[in-house]
Scaffold this motif. Structure first.
Motif, short mmCIF file in Angstrom:
data_model
loop_
_atom_site.label_atom_id
_atom_site.label_comp_id
_atom_site.label_asym_id
_atom_site.label_seq_id
_atom_site.Cartn_x
_atom_site.Cartn_y
_atom_site.Cartn_z
N ILE A 62 43.65 -8.13 -14.62
CA ILE A 62 44.11 -6.75 -14.51
C ILE A 62 45.55 -6.76 -15.01
CG2 ILE A 62 44.64 -7.10 -12.05
CD1 ILE A 62 44.04 -4.03 -11.77
N MET A 63 45.86 -5.91 -15.98
CA MET A 63 47.12 -6.09 -16.69
C MET A 63 47.90 -4.78 -16.84
SD MET A 63 44.16 -6.70 -18.39
CE MET A 63 43.09 -5.91 -19.58
N LEU A 64 49.19 -4.91 -16.67
CA LEU A 64 50.10 -3.83 -17.00
C LEU A 64 50.65 -4.14 -18.39
CD1 LEU A 64 51.36 -1.24 -15.72
CD2 LEU A 64 53.43 -2.60 -15.55
N VAL A 65 50.22 -3.38 -19.37
CA VAL A 65 50.67 -3.58 -20.74
C VAL A 65 51.85 -2.65 -21.01
CG1 VAL A 65 50.00 -3.38 -23.16
CG2 VAL A 65 48.38 -4.30 -21.49
N THR A 66 52.93 -3.21 -21.52
CA THR A 66 54.14 -2.43 -21.75
C THR A 66 54.48 -2.38 -23.24
OG1 THR A 66 55.62 -4.35 -21.49
CG2 THR A 66 55.04 -3.11 -19.49
N LEU A 80 50.79 -11.88 -10.25
CA LEU A 80 50.31 -12.14 -8.88
C LEU A 80 48.79 -12.01 -8.88
CD1 LEU A 80 51.01 -8.98 -6.62
CD2 LEU A 80 50.91 -8.93 -9.11
N SER A 81 48.16 -12.44 -7.77
CA SER A 81 46.71 -12.40 -7.69
C SER A 81 46.26 -11.78 -6.37
CB SER A 81 46.11 -13.80 -7.85
OG SER A 81 46.51 -14.64 -6.77
N GLN A 82 44.98 -11.41 -6.32
CA GLN A 82 44.44 -10.75 -5.14
C GLN A 82 42.94 -11.04 -5.00
OE1 GLN A 82 43.88 -6.50 -5.47
NE2 GLN A 82 44.12 -6.17 -3.27
N PRO A 83 42.51 -11.55 -3.84
CA PRO A 83 41.07 -11.59 -3.59
C PRO A 83 40.54 -10.17 -3.51
CG PRO A 83 42.33 -12.85 -1.94
CD PRO A 83 43.30 -12.02 -2.69
N TRP A 84 39.41 -9.91 -4.13
CA TRP A 84 38.83 -8.56 -4.14
C TRP A 84 37.35 -8.72 -3.77
CZ3 TRP A 84 40.95 -4.12 -3.58
CH2 TRP A 84 40.30 -2.94 -3.93
N PRO A 85 37.01 -8.48 -2.51
CA PRO A 85 35.67 -8.84 -2.01
C PRO A 85 34.58 -7.82 -2.30
CG PRO A 85 37.00 -7.97 -0.22
CD PRO A 85 37.89 -8.00 -1.44
N PHE A 86 34.51 -7.35 -3.58
CA PHE A 86 33.50 -6.36 -3.97
C PHE A 86 32.84 -6.78 -5.28
CE2 PHE A 86 37.04 -4.23 -1.78
CZ PHE A 86 36.40 -3.79 -0.65
N ALA A 87 31.96 -7.75 -5.40
CA ALA A 87 31.47 -8.50 -4.27
C ALA A 87 32.35 -9.71 -3.97
CB ALA A 87 30.04 -8.94 -4.52
N SER A 88 32.78 -10.44 -5.00
CA SER A 88 33.63 -11.61 -4.75
C SER A 88 34.41 -11.93 -6.01
CB SER A 88 32.80 -12.81 -4.32
OG SER A 88 33.65 -13.87 -3.93
N SER A 89 35.49 -11.18 -6.25
CA SER A 89 36.31 -11.37 -7.44
C SER A 89 37.68 -11.88 -7.07
CB SER A 89 36.46 -10.04 -8.21
OG SER A 89 35.20 -9.57 -8.67
N LEU A 90 38.35 -12.47 -8.03
CA LEU A 90 39.76 -12.83 -7.90
C LEU A 90 40.49 -12.07 -8.99
CD1 LEU A 90 42.06 -14.45 -6.63
CD2 LEU A 90 41.57 -16.27 -8.29
N MET A 91 41.32 -11.09 -8.59
CA MET A 91 42.07 -10.29 -9.53
C MET A 91 43.32 -11.05 -9.95
SD MET A 91 40.04 -7.71 -9.45
CE MET A 91 40.91 -6.46 -10.40
N LEU A 92 43.46 -11.28 -11.26
CA LEU A 92 44.58 -12.03 -11.81
C LEU A 92 45.52 -11.02 -12.47
CD1 LEU A 92 42.40 -14.86 -13.37
CD2 LEU A 92 43.77 -15.02 -11.27
N GLY A 93 46.59 -10.67 -11.75
CA GLY A 93 47.51 -9.66 -12.25
C GLY A 93 48.45 -10.21 -13.30
N CYS A 94 48.50 -9.56 -14.45
CA CYS A 94 49.30 -10.03 -15.58
C CYS A 94 50.11 -8.88 -16.17
CB CYS A 94 48.40 -10.61 -16.68
SG CYS A 94 47.44 -12.05 -16.17
N VAL A 95 51.11 -9.25 -16.95
CA VAL A 95 51.90 -8.30 -17.72
C VAL A 95 51.80 -8.71 -19.18
CG1 VAL A 95 54.20 -7.37 -18.16
CG2 VAL A 95 53.48 -7.87 -15.81
N GLY A 96 51.50 -7.75 -20.04
CA GLY A 96 51.37 -8.03 -21.46
C GLY A 96 52.29 -7.15 -22.28
N GLU A 97 52.80 -7.67 -23.41
CA GLU A 97 53.67 -6.91 -24.30
C GLU A 97 52.86 -6.44 -25.50
OE1 GLU A 97 57.06 -9.21 -25.38
OE2 GLU A 97 57.54 -9.77 -23.30
N ALA A 98 52.77 -5.11 -25.64
CA ALA A 98 52.01 -4.53 -26.75
C ALA A 98 52.78 -4.69 -28.07
CB ALA A 98 51.74 -3.06 -26.48
N GLU A 99 52.03 -4.91 -29.14
CA GLU A 99 52.65 -5.04 -30.46
C GLU A 99 52.78 -3.69 -31.15
OE1 GLU A 99 50.14 -7.90 -32.36
OE2 GLU A 99 51.08 -9.61 -31.33
N GLY A 100 52.15 -2.67 -30.61
CA GLY A 100 52.24 -1.31 -31.14
C GLY A 100 51.76 -0.34 -30.09
#
Length: 306
Positions: free
Chosen positions: A175-179, A233-253
């Motif tokens: 799951i990413m916040l792209v800037t 950062l990361s988050q357990p997401w029990p629907f049903a059993s995921s691990l959310m891997l929080g990332c930040v990405g830099e857009a090229e355009g």
């Protein structure tokens, strides 16, 4: 500036895991222990107990199971020194329990969103729910089709027909916040509540790095190429059993080509606009997910300049 960031949902647990004790003996030893606690579920629904002061608890003394049909149990570890079991009730138990004045059945998303239980119990519920859901859905061997049985105190299922061992799975999701400069990219699916925007997200595919999953999902959903990617950062997401891997990405355009099968809308937001969304004061009624979701914490970091 928004107030101090609230806790990330499902990420805090007071549970001490005892991986070395996950032979069958641990569950057998604590199943009838009068000091044991239990996290009780009926299907995917956690059973909460109300205290006289109106607060809710997710873990209960073993006596709470008296007269309740038990479908499956697993040994999770200890909470403040007391052994904790995850317990799945039989099909008819919910109606029986709901008749009690001190019992409330609340879906797990609402438990997290409404802050109904202490944070240290919410993370414990995430483990219990994921584990019990896995057992409920994996009663047969994927190798030969024969019935499997619970083993390793609930952290494995064994097939006596072919000898295969099956372990609980966790599905990684980026799951990413792209800037792009001072703006961030948020999107919404048609199923979202009106006005809600969130970070883009998607499952990591086999043989794929986290960084490449961020780049692929962002390009597929919004047509944006991403360069540098960093983990946040990361988050357990029990629907049903995921691990959310929080990332930040830099857009090229910043040109967008939206996949309308995936997203209803996607757009760039500046910091001030996201600040209003966090405070639920946006003039168009736009908002971001609540603090239980990792997306809330990613956009909050963006607003704070992180």
């Amino acid at each position: 500036m928004p107030p101090a960031s609230p806790p990330l949902g499902f990420a805090t647990s007071g549970l001490v895991r005892h991986t070395s004790e996950r032979g069958d003996a641990a569950l057998e030893r604590h199943r009838d222990d009068p000091a044991a606690l239990t996290a009780l579920f009926s299907g995917d629904m956690p059973i909460l107990f109300r205290a006289p002061d109106g607060t809710h608890r997710a873990v209960h003394p073993r006596a709470a199971l008296e007269g309740v049909e038990i479908a499956a149990q697993a040994y999770l570890g200890t909470l403040d020194g007391a052994p904790v079991l995850a317990t799945l009730t039989g099909a008819d138990a919910l109606e029986q329990l709901a008749a009690r004045p001190d019992v409330e059945a609340v879906d797990l998303r609402s438990v997290g969103t409404r802050g109904l239980v202490p944070e240290r119990e919410l993370g414990l519920l995430a483990l219990a729910k994921s584990l019990l859901s896995w057992h409920a859905r994996h009663g047969f061997c994927a190798a030969c089709g024969a019935p499997t049985r619970l083993s390793a105190s609930g952290f494995r299922r064994d097939c006596d027909a072919c000898g295969a061992q099956h372990f609980p799975r966790t599905d990684p999701v980026v799951i990413m916040l792209v800037t792009h400069g001072s703006r961030c990219l948020l999107g919404r699916q048609a199923r979202f509540p009106t006005g809600n925007y969130s970070c883009l997200a998607g499952f990591v595919e086999p043989g794929e790095t986290v960084e490449d999953a961020v780049r692929r999902e962002t390009f597929e959903e919004a047509g944006v190429r991403v360069g540098a990617v960093s983990y946040a950062l990361s988050q357990p997401w029990p629907f049903a059993s995921s691990l959310m891997l929080g990332c930040v990405g830099e857009a090229e355009g910043d040109a967008l080509t939206i996949d309308r099968d995936e997203l209803e809308d996607a757009r760039w937001f500046d910091r001030e606009e996201v600040r209003l969304m966090l405070a639920d004061t946006h003039p168009q009624g736009l908002r971001v997910p609540p603090p239980v979701a990792i997306a809330h914490h990613l956009v909050r970091r963006f607003v704070e300049g992180g």
